[in-house]
Design a protein around this motif. Structure first.
Motif, PDB file in Angstrom:
ATOM      1  N   ALA A 242      37.896  36.286  34.742  1.00 24.22           N
ATOM      2  CA  ALA A 242      37.581  37.375  33.805  1.00 24.22           C
ATOM      3  C   ALA A 242      37.918  38.718  34.449  1.00 24.22           C
ATOM      4  CB  ALA A 242      36.092  37.327  33.440  1.00 24.22           C
ATOM      5  N   TYR A 243      37.531  38.888  35.702  1.00 24.35           N
ATOM      6  CA  TYR A 243      37.740  40.168  36.395  1.00 24.35           C
ATOM      7  C   TYR A 243      39.228  40.454  36.614  1.00 24.35           C
ATOM      8  CZ  TYR A 243      38.054  43.555  40.105  1.00 24.35           C
ATOM      9  OH  TYR A 243      38.405  44.642  40.846  1.00 24.35           O
ATOM     10  N   ILE A 244      39.929  39.489  37.192  1.00 22.28           N
ATOM     11  CA  ILE A 244      41.303  39.763  37.623  1.00 22.28           C
ATOM     12  C   ILE A 244      42.259  39.872  36.435  1.00 22.28           C
ATOM     13  CG2 ILE A 244      42.050  37.363  38.084  1.00 22.28           C
ATOM     14  CD1 ILE A 244      42.784  39.835  40.697  1.00 22.28           C
TER      15      ILE A 244
ATOM     16  N   GLU B 141      41.507  41.123  33.534  1.00 26.01           N
ATOM     17  CA  GLU B 141      41.304  42.461  32.970  1.00 26.01           C
ATOM     18  C   GLU B 141      41.975  43.520  33.846  1.00 26.01           C
ATOM     19  OE1 GLU B 141      37.466  43.338  31.511  1.00 26.01           O
ATOM     20  OE2 GLU B 141      38.081  45.359  30.910  1.00 26.01           O
ATOM     21  N   LYS B 142      41.808  43.383  35.167  1.00 26.13           N
ATOM     22  CA  LYS B 142      42.369  44.354  36.106  1.00 26.13           C
ATOM     23  C   LYS B 142      43.896  44.394  36.002  1.00 26.13           C
ATOM     24  CE  LYS B 142      42.488  45.341  41.059  1.00 26.13           C
ATOM     25  NZ  LYS B 142      43.403  44.608  41.895  1.00 26.13           N
ATOM     26  N   SER B 143      44.504  43.235  35.769  1.00 23.57           N
ATOM     27  CA  SER B 143      45.968  43.197  35.752  1.00 23.57           C
ATOM     28  C   SER B 143      46.522  43.287  34.319  1.00 23.57           C
ATOM     29  CB  SER B 143      46.460  41.922  36.431  1.00 23.57           C
ATOM     30  OG  SER B 143      45.916  40.814  35.753  1.00 23.57           O
ATOM     31  N   GLU B 144      45.692  43.728  33.421  1.00 20.73           N
ATOM     32  CA  GLU B 144      46.081  43.902  32.006  1.00 20.73           C
ATOM     33  C   GLU B 144      46.578  42.615  31.380  1.00 20.73           C
ATOM     34  OE1 GLU B 144      48.558  47.360  32.050  1.00 20.73           O
ATOM     35  OE2 GLU B 144      46.916  48.573  32.856  1.00 20.73           O
ATOM     36  N   LYS B 145      45.959  41.505  31.765  1.00 19.91           N
ATOM     37  CA  LYS B 145      46.280  40.217  31.146  1.00 19.91           C
ATOM     38  C   LYS B 145      45.001  39.644  30.515  1.00 19.91           C
ATOM     39  CE  LYS B 145      50.230  39.096  34.065  1.00 19.91           C
ATOM     40  NZ  LYS B 145      50.273  40.152  35.080  1.00 19.91           N
ATOM     41  N   LYS B 146      44.185  40.580  29.991  1.00 23.61           N
ATOM     42  CA  LYS B 146      42.876  40.224  29.443  1.00 23.61           C
ATOM     43  C   LYS B 146      42.986  39.177  28.332  1.00 23.61           C
ATOM     44  CE  LYS B 146      38.927  42.762  27.698  1.00 23.61           C
ATOM     45  NZ  LYS B 146      38.579  43.973  26.986  1.00 23.61           N
TER      46      LYS B 146
ATOM     47  N   SER C 178      47.669  36.189  37.387  1.00 22.40           N
ATOM     48  CA  SER C 178      47.239  37.586  37.254  1.00 22.40           C
ATOM     49  C   SER C 178      47.461  38.367  38.548  1.00 22.40           C
ATOM     50  CB  SER C 178      45.752  37.666  36.872  1.00 22.40           C
ATOM     51  OG  SER C 178      45.547  37.025  35.637  1.00 22.40           O
ATOM     52  N   MET C 179      47.522  37.649  39.670  1.00 20.17           N
ATOM     53  CA  MET C 179      47.776  38.324  40.958  1.00 20.17           C
ATOM     54  C   MET C 179      49.264  38.545  41.197  1.00 20.17           C
ATOM     55  SD  MET C 179      45.309  36.458  43.664  1.00 20.17           S
ATOM     56  CE  MET C 179      43.556  36.718  43.680  1.00 20.17           C
TER      57      MET C 179
END
Ligand code: ACO
Length: 385
Positions: A284-286, A288-293, A329-330
């Motif tokens: 959930a966190y990563i 959102e951070k990488s704009e792949k929510k 996402s990374m």
């Protein structure tokens, strides 16, 4: 059961339910949804520990004190140098070769630099275990660079095990959250009962071959889509679905075609996989951070529908459902997901191989002969139809 032919006729396809070894290393409780490494709950380790400590715990039987940890880290550092030929193989194989083929080839090739590889004493094999583990972050990182068509990073990084991997794979220093998430994923993959690749490594070490050979066998076994690889397919499915509102019809169609939903179900866990529970919050966190929510929201919807539909049959998300979207996402390519599994599992493979070697017995099961008993008369090739 003893058959009239003198064969023991008890047969378990795929050795399902057969106990093949004793171990003190790890335990999977499929009913309670617990994964235990040497008595420690995986949740406790993920909250408090790190991959290096877990690697020590699995291989040496206890959590290290400060001195033991420093010694272990020193040994890892001293063994982290990668032979130039390893990089040459990785570059030569490039994008056209399956990354697990590249990985098993370079691990196998490391033995050619080791004049003592066949000394089967525990101390020597433990030395090899450390040597391979120490090289894994740079090797898997380099394979990822070639997959992405980028130059291999050879400048030495002195971050943590997880941090080094991200540095070699992405060509930049990861931030502390990315490192924590990768570290957690590696701890979660470090050991998991008598799975196929672990069993494969035990069969190989039981011949008094060496840890290079046992690891090469394990990597070959992990390559198959029934073992490694489900996270890549789970991610592909979520991306195909595309948005939460499309999840319902997509899953209905899959269930109607009697297709398995990737990242769900497990041979041992009949409740929510504890590893998936831990990874979900990071996904959930990563994302959102990488704009792949959207990927996470779609996955969450898939999970909700699946649990409503199949939860009562004991089908829940497994570790592969959320790991793929985290790696993606990374900025990691899906082809490297199975080698990342190996990057974590290396400590479990070596720990279990060394444990087995200490009370070794050559694996030599039987097959139940169901062919013709004969004796048939021999017909020469000229007369055969
Ligand atoms: N989607 C839909 N239905 C499923 C799924 C799934 N993912 N998994 C199991 N089922 C259903 C089966 O169709 C079967 O239904 P039935 O009784 O009506 O015939 C029932 O649940 C039991 O299924 P089995 O395949 O017999 O269960 P098993 O324990 O052998 O399977 C497995 C476990 C192979 C992991 C399976 O759940 C699966 O193929 N999942 C998808 C692939 C996957 O995510 N693999 C990763 C596993 S985790 C890991 O390896 C790190």
């Amino acid at each position: 059961m003893e058959g009239s032919s003198g064969q023991n006729n008890t047969y378990a396809k795929g050795l399902e339910g057969v106990i093949a070894a004793e171990t003190e290393i790890g335990f999977v409780d499929g009913q309670e949804g617990r994964l235990v490494y040497r008595g420690y709950d995986i949740t406790t380790l993920c909250d408090n520990s790190n991959y290096e400590e877990v690697s020590y715990l699995l291989n040496y039987g206890k959590l290290p004190n400060r001195k033991e940890m420093n010694d272990y880290l020193e040994k890892m550092k001293a063994n982290s140098e990668i032979p130039e030929s390893t990089y040459e193989i990785i570059e030569k194989f490039g994008r056209k070769t399956h990354p697990m083929v590249t990985l098993r080839t370079v691990i196998s090739n490391l033995a050619s630099y080791d004049p003592q590889e066949s000394d089967s004493s525990i101390e020597n094999q433990r030395r090899i275990a450390i040597s391979i583990t120490a090289k894994m972050p740079a090797i898997v990182g380099a394979i990822h660079r070639t997959i992405q068509g980028k130059d291999i990073i050879k400048t030495k990084s002195e971050l943590s095990y997880a941090g080094n991997f991200l540095y070699y794979a992405l060509g930049r220093n990861p931030d502390s959250v990315e490192t924590k998430i990768m570290d957690t994923a590696l701890m979660l993959h470090a050991d998991h009962g008598m799975n196929a690749s672990t069993f494969s490594s035990l069969v190989t070490i039981s011949t008094l071959a060496d840890i290079y050979s046992a690891t090469t066998s394990a990597i070959s076994t992990l390559k198959g889509p029934l073992h490694g690889g489900a996270n890549e397919r789970a991610l592909k499915m979520i991306m195909d679905i595309g948005s939460p509102d499309r999840a319902g019809p997509y899953l209905e169609a899959m269930v109607a075609r009697k297709e398995k939903i990737m990242g769900f179900g497990h041979r041992v866990y009949k409740v929510y996989d504890p590893r998936a529970k831990i990874l979900k919050k990071y996904a959930a966190y990563i994302s959102e951070k990488s704009e792949k929510k959207n990927i996470f929201e779609t996955a969450n919807k898939v999970e909700e529908i699946m649990i409503n539909k199949l939860g009562e049959k004991g089908i829940f998300p497994n570790v592969d459902f959320y790991s793929g979207m985290i790696y993606y996402s990374m900025g990691l390519s899906p082809e490297i997901f199975t080698p990342i599994f190996a990057l974590g599992r290396i400590s479990g493979w070596t720990a279990r191989s060394l444990e087995y070697l200490q009370s070794n017995k050559l694996f030599r099961p039987k097959a139940l002969y169901v062919g013709e008993k004969g004796p048939k008369s021999y017909i020469s090739i000229q007369e055969r139809q």
